[in-house]
Design a protein around this motif. Structure first.
Motif, short mmCIF file in Angstrom:
data_model
loop_
_atom_site.label_atom_id
_atom_site.label_comp_id
_atom_site.label_asym_id
_atom_site.label_seq_id
_atom_site.Cartn_x
_atom_site.Cartn_y
_atom_site.Cartn_z
N SER A 130 68.18 -42.51 5.63
CA SER A 130 69.45 -42.59 4.92
C SER A 130 70.46 -43.43 5.70
O SER A 130 71.27 -44.12 5.12
N LYS A 131 70.35 -43.41 7.03
CA LYS A 131 71.26 -44.22 7.83
C LYS A 131 70.97 -45.70 7.61
O LYS A 131 71.86 -46.51 7.48
N GLY A 132 69.69 -46.05 7.53
CA GLY A 132 69.31 -47.44 7.30
C GLY A 132 69.76 -47.91 5.93
O GLY A 132 70.28 -49.00 5.78
N SER A 133 69.59 -47.10 4.92
CA SER A 133 70.02 -47.49 3.58
C SER A 133 71.54 -47.49 3.50
O SER A 133 72.12 -48.27 2.78
N SER A 134 72.19 -46.62 4.26
CA SER A 134 73.65 -46.59 4.29
C SER A 134 74.17 -47.88 4.90
O SER A 134 75.16 -48.42 4.45
N SER A 135 73.49 -48.36 5.93
CA SER A 135 73.89 -49.62 6.56
C SER A 135 73.77 -50.77 5.59
O SER A 135 74.64 -51.62 5.50
N LYS A 136 72.69 -50.79 4.82
CA LYS A 136 72.50 -51.84 3.82
C LYS A 136 73.58 -51.74 2.75
O LYS A 136 74.12 -52.75 2.31
N GLY A 137 73.90 -50.53 2.34
CA GLY A 137 74.95 -50.32 1.34
C GLY A 137 76.30 -50.77 1.85
O GLY A 137 77.09 -51.36 1.12
N GLU A 142 76.49 -54.51 1.70
CA GLU A 142 76.75 -54.97 0.34
C GLU A 142 78.22 -54.77 -0.02
O GLU A 142 78.83 -55.63 -0.61
N ARG A 143 78.76 -53.61 0.36
CA ARG A 143 80.18 -53.36 0.09
C ARG A 143 81.05 -54.34 0.85
O ARG A 143 82.05 -54.81 0.34
N SER A 144 80.65 -54.66 2.07
CA SER A 144 81.40 -55.62 2.87
C SER A 144 81.36 -57.01 2.23
O SER A 144 82.36 -57.70 2.20
N VAL A 152 85.94 -60.38 -3.03
CA VAL A 152 87.18 -60.02 -3.72
C VAL A 152 88.37 -60.57 -2.95
O VAL A 152 89.32 -61.09 -3.55
N LYS A 153 88.33 -60.49 -1.63
CA LYS A 153 89.43 -61.00 -0.81
C LYS A 153 89.58 -62.51 -0.98
O LYS A 153 90.68 -63.02 -1.16
N GLU A 154 88.46 -63.24 -0.93
CA GLU A 154 88.50 -64.69 -1.10
C GLU A 154 88.97 -65.06 -2.50
O GLU A 154 89.77 -65.99 -2.67
N TRP A 155 88.48 -64.37 -3.51
CA TRP A 155 88.87 -64.64 -4.89
C TRP A 155 90.36 -64.37 -5.08
O TRP A 155 91.06 -65.15 -5.73
N GLY A 156 90.84 -63.28 -4.50
CA GLY A 156 92.26 -62.95 -4.59
C GLY A 156 93.13 -63.99 -3.92
O GLY A 156 94.17 -64.39 -4.45
#
Length: 71
Positions: free
Chosen positions: A10-17, A20-22, A28-32
């Motif tokens: 779960s830690k490995g998949s959390s890191s991948k998640g 992706e969120r990052s 979103v920051k660049e688009w804004g």
């Protein structure tokens, strides 16, 4: 012992998640930022022509020199 294995998975998949969120947050920051820059340019160059157009379409119909003069 089985709980350690689940924790790592779960830690490995959390890191991948979080990566992706990052990436989404960066997009979103660049688009804004891009949107705000374009909005600023449009506002800068479009404000005075908009005022003139609105003034020309109002009643009573002023002449262009009357709109542009300070009196």
């Amino acid at each position: 012992m089985a709980s350690k294995g689940k924790g790592k998975t779960s830690k490995g998949s959390s890191s991948k998640g979080s990566e992706e969120r990052s990436a989404v947050a960066q997009f979103v920051k660049e688009w804004g930022t891009w949107t705000m820059q374009k909005t600023r340019v449009v506002t800068y160059y479009g404000f005075i022509p908009m005022v003139i157009i609105i003034g020309m379409n109002s009643e009573p119909k002023p002449q262009l020199y009357q709109l542009l003069s300070p009196f």
